[in-house]
Every structure is written in C-alpha cells, then in structure tokens.
Write a protein that holds these residues in place. Structure first.
Motif, mmCIF file in Angstrom:
data_model
loop_
_atom_site.group_PDB
_atom_site.id
_atom_site.type_symbol
_atom_site.label_atom_id
_atom_site.label_comp_id
_atom_site.label_asym_id
_atom_site.label_seq_id
_atom_site.Cartn_x
_atom_site.Cartn_y
_atom_site.Cartn_z
ATOM 1 N N ASP A 255 0.876 -1.396 -0.059
ATOM 2 C CA ASP A 255 0.082 0.158 0.028
ATOM 3 C C ASP A 255 0.836 1.393 0.040
ATOM 4 O O ASP A 255 1.490 1.432 1.024
ATOM 5 C CB ASP A 255 -0.777 -0.031 1.331
ATOM 6 C CG ASP A 255 -1.770 1.186 1.483
ATOM 7 O OD1 ASP A 255 -1.568 2.108 0.611
ATOM 8 O OD2 ASP A 255 -2.562 1.200 2.235
ATOM 9 N N PRO A 256 0.810 2.066 -0.960
ATOM 10 C CA PRO A 256 1.510 3.351 -0.941
ATOM 11 C C PRO A 256 1.706 4.137 0.267
ATOM 12 O O PRO A 256 2.545 4.713 0.655
ATOM 13 C CB PRO A 256 1.124 4.013 -2.206
ATOM 14 C CG PRO A 256 0.496 3.020 -3.161
ATOM 15 C CD PRO A 256 0.102 2.159 -2.014
ATOM 16 N N ALA A 257 0.469 4.209 0.859
ATOM 17 C CA ALA A 257 0.422 4.805 2.076
ATOM 18 C C ALA A 257 1.462 4.243 3.366
ATOM 19 O O ALA A 257 1.360 4.898 4.338
ATOM 20 C CB ALA A 257 -1.045 4.925 2.714
ATOM 21 N N CYS B 231 2.693 8.186 -0.667
ATOM 22 C CA CYS B 231 3.929 7.685 0.207
ATOM 23 C C CYS B 231 4.036 8.655 1.424
ATOM 24 O O CYS B 231 3.739 9.816 0.868
ATOM 25 C CB CYS B 231 5.101 7.411 -0.583
ATOM 26 S SG CYS B 231 4.726 5.985 -1.917
ATOM 27 N N ARG B 232 4.691 8.342 2.535
ATOM 28 C CA ARG B 232 5.257 8.982 3.289
ATOM 29 C C ARG B 232 6.727 9.559 2.962
ATOM 30 O O ARG B 232 7.320 8.571 2.580
ATOM 31 C CB ARG B 232 5.240 8.385 4.679
ATOM 32 C CG ARG B 232 3.984 8.007 5.278
ATOM 33 C CD ARG B 232 2.909 9.189 5.342
ATOM 34 N NE ARG B 232 1.456 8.711 5.757
ATOM 35 C CZ ARG B 232 0.643 9.735 5.481
ATOM 36 N NH1 ARG B 232 0.624 10.629 5.167
ATOM 37 N NH2 ARG B 232 -0.749 9.157 6.152
ATOM 38 N N GLY C 44 3.094 14.966 6.214
ATOM 39 C CA GLY C 44 3.483 13.619 5.758
ATOM 40 C C GLY C 44 4.889 13.849 5.224
ATOM 41 O O GLY C 44 5.408 12.609 4.646
ATOM 42 N N ARG C 45 5.778 14.752 5.507
ATOM 43 C CA ARG C 45 7.019 14.992 4.936
ATOM 44 C C ARG C 45 7.927 15.163 6.354
ATOM 45 O O ARG C 45 7.730 16.029 6.884
ATOM 46 C CB ARG C 45 7.264 15.716 3.933
ATOM 47 C CG ARG C 45 8.561 15.933 3.375
ATOM 48 C CD ARG C 45 8.537 17.298 2.610
ATOM 49 N NE ARG C 45 7.496 17.424 1.543
ATOM 50 C CZ ARG C 45 7.377 18.579 0.918
ATOM 51 N NH1 ARG C 45 8.112 19.747 1.508
ATOM 52 N NH2 ARG C 45 6.227 18.563 0.110
ATOM 53 N N VAL C 46 9.043 14.769 6.231
ATOM 54 C CA VAL C 46 10.226 14.942 7.370
ATOM 55 C C VAL C 46 11.298 15.519 6.685
ATOM 56 O O VAL C 46 11.754 14.554 5.707
ATOM 57 C CB VAL C 46 10.380 13.993 8.466
ATOM 58 C CG1 VAL C 46 11.374 14.330 9.183
ATOM 59 C CG2 VAL C 46 9.074 13.611 9.109
ATOM 60 N N GLY D 283 2.917 7.406 12.657
ATOM 61 C CA GLY D 283 2.490 8.686 13.377
ATOM 62 C C GLY D 283 1.919 9.315 12.506
ATOM 63 O O GLY D 283 0.955 10.273 13.014
ATOM 64 N N MET D 284 1.300 9.008 11.330
ATOM 65 C CA MET D 284 0.610 9.576 10.488
ATOM 66 C C MET D 284 -1.092 9.059 10.582
ATOM 67 O O MET D 284 -1.778 9.519 9.841
ATOM 68 C CB MET D 284 1.068 9.588 9.016
ATOM 69 C CG MET D 284 2.358 10.148 8.872
ATOM 70 S SD MET D 284 2.220 12.021 9.201
ATOM 71 C CE MET D 284 3.977 12.523 9.034
#
Length: 246
Positions: free
Chosen positions: A185-187, A207-208, A223-225, A244-245
């Motif tokens: 799953d891309p997520a 994606c993350r 969704g981005r670090v 965490g998302m």
C-alpha cells in the motif's frame, strides 16, 4: 489521484527483479516497503552530473549558469537536457544530448561511486530486518546498472529506471509502480528523496517522505520530514513516520 501502472520491463535486473522466495511486505502492518532515490540520496553523484553537463556544453561552445543547477537536479533526463538546450540555444537534438550526457557521466564515475553518509548503514539495517526495498530513480537503466555494484549484491528487491516508465518523476508513476510490484500500500511505504522533484512524485503517489536535501532546500510539510543526513534515518524512524500519520 489515479495513475496507470505501466507493464513490467523485460530487463533482467529491472522492474521484475523481485527476489525469489522473498517475504511479502504485508507481514509488517505498518511499514510495508522502503523506496529510495539514487543520485544525491544514496550516492554522492549530483555533482558528477553537473560536471558532465558543464563539460558537454563547453564542447558545444556554451557555458552553463550555476543557477541552472537547481533547475536540472533530480528530474528526468529529457526535462533537464531540454531545459539546457533551450536555455543555451545549443545546436543539438534531445536524443543526441542524452547520449552525450550519459556517456560523460559514466566516464566521470568510473567503476565505483561514493555512498552518502549513513547510506551503507541504513541499507544494511533494512536488509537485516527483511524490509523490502526498491531503488526508484529518474536515471536511465544503463546508469543504474553501472552504479548498482556500489551497493553490494542483491541490495534491492526491485529497481525502477526513468527510461522504463512512460512518466517518471515528478509524476507518481514510478512509486505507484514500485508499490504495485511489491504488493504494498503506497500509504504504508516510506520514500527517501533528495530533491523537490522526487518528493513531489512520492507524495503524489501517497507515500510518506523523508527528504534529505542535496542541492536545493526542501521545506517540511504534512506527511514529510526533512533531515540533514541519512545518518538521522533508521528503521525505527521510518516506522514512526508511518504509524505517526495514522
């Protein structure tokens, strides 16, 4: 957003290169796979590409503006080469320039390329925990195959090259393709990228993202670090990015 997933490449080390007997990524309900960009993310080659571009255009009688480096970094060869032809007015076709740039880059890198700080440790950790990994690059197959030995044998379950996908970065297709090929799953996939182009592709795929900027800065977002180095990234960090998302 929807996107058509292209058919797998027939290249023996390309999109159909999932290792026999590999554990399906669905075993981990949180992090199912990790996708990594190549140039500027895992290997310190963005400077080599710029050197190749400057050398080729010098031979064509043109000098590149240093400000253009941020424009051409991280994108597909057709976009970068097309931009440089238009900006300089060089008398050369896009296919001709693509061959010259790939030839000059291969000559520049030799047989081995330097890994980015933390890259070898991160790849080794992910392998030790059987986390499926895909190398997802806008570089052409000939370049990926030249660099793959620098990562050691069987480093990735899958490799995706820019010239094997109808639409490469910044479109989501390469990452959607990688997720489909690994049954993930891309997520629930973490992506490590160094450019805004690659980040845009990964985020469009759902994606993350961990951004490790190489040439131009990248701002944090939902969704981005953003981190300074791969030395800040490990398996626990990537799993937290997913859970965490949720």
């Amino acid at each position: 957003m929807t996107s058509t997933v292209p058919a797998p490449s027939t290249h023996p080390q390309a999109l159909n290169s999932v290792r026999a007997g590999e554990t399906p990524p669905a075993e981990d309900p949180a992090l199912q796979a990790v996708f990594l960009d190549m140039d500027g993310t895992l290997v310190d080659t963005e400077g080599f590409w710029w050197d190749a571009e400057k050398a080729v255009f010098a031979e064509l009688g043109h000098q590149l503006d240093e400000a253009w480096r941020e424009v051409v970094v991280g994108g597909p060869m057709t976009r970068s080469a097309g931009f440089l032809i238009e900006s300089t007015g060089a008398d050369i076709t896009l296919p001709e320039l693509t061959v010259l740039l790939n030839d000059r880059f291969e000559a520049r890198i030799g047989s081995r390329v330097p890994l980015m700080p933390g890259a070898a440790r991160l790849l080794a950790e992910l392998r030790s925990y059987d986390i499926p990994m895909a190398l997802v690059s806008a570089s052409h197959r000939r370049i990926i195959d030249r660099i793959l030995p620098s990562f050691g044998p069987d480093a990735f379950a899958l490799t995706v090259a820019g010239d094997e996908i109808a639409r490469t970065k910044p479109h989501p297709d390469p990452y959607l393709h990688a997720a489909a090929r690994l049954g993930a799953d891309p997520a629930r996939c973490a992506v490590v990228e160094d450019t805004a182009t690659g980040v845009a592709a990964a985020e469009a795929a759902g994606c993350r993202v961990v951004a490790v900027p190489s040439v131009a800065p990248i701002a944090p977002a939902d969704g981005r670090v953003v981190v300074a180095s791969l030395e800040e990234v490990d398996l626990a960090f990537l799993r937290t990015l997913i859970t965490g998302m949720n």
